[in-house]
Design a protein around this motif. Sequence first.
Motif, mmCIF file in Angstrom:
data_model
loop_
_atom_site.group_PDB
_atom_site.id
_atom_site.type_symbol
_atom_site.label_atom_id
_atom_site.label_comp_id
_atom_site.label_asym_id
_atom_site.label_seq_id
_atom_site.Cartn_x
_atom_site.Cartn_y
_atom_site.Cartn_z
ATOM 1 N N UNK A 1 -52.955 55.459 42.425
ATOM 2 C CA UNK A 1 -51.802 56.263 42.038
ATOM 3 C C UNK A 1 -52.227 57.590 41.416
ATOM 4 N N UNK A 2 -53.332 57.603 40.650
ATOM 5 C CA UNK A 2 -53.812 58.846 40.057
ATOM 6 C C UNK A 2 -54.286 59.817 41.139
ATOM 7 N N UNK A 3 -55.000 59.308 42.147
ATOM 8 C CA UNK A 3 -55.462 60.178 43.230
ATOM 9 C C UNK A 3 -54.277 60.710 44.035
ATOM 10 N N UNK B 1 -50.497 65.367 45.392
ATOM 11 C CA UNK B 1 -49.162 65.963 45.430
ATOM 12 C C UNK B 1 -49.057 67.166 44.492
ATOM 13 N N UNK B 2 -49.538 66.998 43.274
ATOM 14 C CA UNK B 2 -49.429 68.091 42.312
ATOM 15 C C UNK B 2 -50.303 69.275 42.696
ATOM 16 N N UNK C 1 -59.379 65.313 37.750
ATOM 17 C CA UNK C 1 -59.943 65.053 36.420
ATOM 18 C C UNK C 1 -58.854 64.879 35.379
ATOM 19 N N UNK C 2 -57.812 65.692 35.457
ATOM 20 C CA UNK C 2 -56.716 65.587 34.489
ATOM 21 C C UNK C 2 -55.943 64.284 34.652
ATOM 22 N N UNK C 3 -55.673 63.909 35.907
ATOM 23 C CA UNK C 3 -54.921 62.672 36.138
ATOM 24 C C UNK C 3 -55.722 61.457 35.679
ATOM 25 N N UNK D 1 -56.640 57.640 29.136
ATOM 26 C CA UNK D 1 -56.061 57.682 27.793
ATOM 27 C C UNK D 1 -55.042 56.560 27.607
ATOM 28 N N UNK D 2 -54.195 56.336 28.621
ATOM 29 C CA UNK D 2 -53.217 55.256 28.545
ATOM 30 C C UNK D 2 -53.904 53.899 28.447
ATOM 31 N N UNK D 3 -54.928 53.691 29.257
ATOM 32 C CA UNK D 3 -55.598 52.385 29.285
ATOM 33 C C UNK D 3 -56.279 52.082 27.958
ATOM 34 N N UNK D 4 -57.014 53.042 27.423
ATOM 35 C CA UNK D 4 -57.791 52.787 26.213
ATOM 36 C C UNK D 4 -56.923 52.708 24.965
#
Length: 544
Positions: free
Chosen positions: A196-198, A203-204, A249-251, A257-260
């Motif tokens: 999903x991050x990739x 898209x962005x 890199x940002x995604x 950040x969410x996971x940790x």
Amino acid sequence: MSIGGDGDMVVKNRFLGFLIWQSVQSTAIFLLCKLLLFSPFTQRPLSPSLAGCVAFLAFQLSLLLFSTSVSVVASPYPDRPASLSELALGLVRLLFVSGGQPLSLDIRRRAKITLSFVLFVTASALSGFLSVVCVGWNCDLSAGLQPWHRLEIIGFRGFAVGFFYGLHSLFKRRWVLEFPIIQRPPFFSFKMGLPSAIGRALKLSGAAYLLSSALAVFLTKEFQGQVTMGKFIAEQIIFYIGIFTVFLCWELSHHLHQVLHTKRFIFAPPKGSAAAETNPSEPLLAVLEESTPRSLLQHLAYLDLCMICESNADTWRRAAFFEETGETYKRVVAVCLRPLEKLASKLDEGLESYSVDKSFQLSHQLQSPTDWQLDSRLLETFYNFQLCAWCARIAASLTVHSHKEDRFGVAQLSGSNAAVISTLMSCLLAVETFMGKKTNLQSPHHLMGPAGIKWAALSTGRRDVTVSSMGKKRGNPQYSKAYSMADILRTSIYHIVSAFHDEMLNSAKAGLLEKDWIISSKPLYGTHEILLQKLRLFLDFRAS
């Protein structure tokens, strides 16, 4: 694992771990993109150079700026920032009206949130400027332009895409920490979110490329000189690859950040230690009672408590809640019911303040009720949805486990069972009223079955229509949270009723149901009669 004194060290250690792992993954992405994607556009891709080392260090510095801004703006509580008009009005009051007196805590808190948003967008734009330049620095982008002209063009477009990304993240509320329902190991959670991050980065980056291309039209220097079609196409390909690399890199930083920061932390002394034998619940209760409201540390403590009460992995910690004096159990129940009590009180206040007078009705009689603006207090009521959901589940699970694990009967003797049932039902009544339902106490010959309760749509006046449309309008951002909260509360009550069904039926036959399971003081929402009939409805498994 123990908290080792100051609980804030938990959050600080996670932030440091996030920065370390973020630098590792960004380094891997930078090197792979340079070697695989940019090698066709570079004369000597494998030869090290001073410019390449400087570009790599600057790239890491830009990601450090972005990651720090992500941590600053992130919060488990989706609070509402102050608008520009509120900031201007507060400044005027501070300077000219209040005589230098400080502003209210609410205005100052929301002003800090607004400032953090501004800093996040600014940091994203600056990080985009620096990182895009560093990624494409050694590539062959001559295209008839001078080096400083190339830097100006690439930097401007990088600044634009960073600004776009910051605004998009705020608009999509990606700064809100969402705790997963099922806790998995960090590596597995990170791996599950990679596709999903990739995809989001692709898209962005496409949208940001089109936006930056439209803005680059105003840079007339880009079109000076003789530019061949081949070099122009190569330049656009390189620039898009650079944007995608930065966005990836940002995604991944957002996801990491969410996971940790949302993984469980165990607030308990090591098993087998002296503290674990004497008072294993004190570290957790200290954080629950003394931590800053709405903070990440408080949410981690409630998550740990929810895992203790719902699972059988830490039965020794749950058994410590039922110690002989009953003080620990009362403290645990108190910290669990506090957010639910605030939820019911805020809904009660908000629904009362939403009452309209005749002048309001006349001024809005030609408008549809669904077009009216919701009261801000009602909109903010479900901001603490995650914490309230945990508290409802904790209170229900702990009450159910007390049926078999409470050897000293502290749950019943302390009145905690009645407090839990009354608070859960008061919250449920308040949420259902917000959704458009109303509980009517009927006379005996109008009772619908043994429960003696009747559900009806609110249609007794303009206030009822307004409240009904508020809860039922699907465009309302709090619509899904209100229905989810009602389902959680209803399930929690059924969980308790199923465990104590025989005892409740015996109390009902003896006429002691209200005395045993309803608090004697005034309920948070509704009346004793309504709560009693609501409890009878649950006993008959007819509440829906």
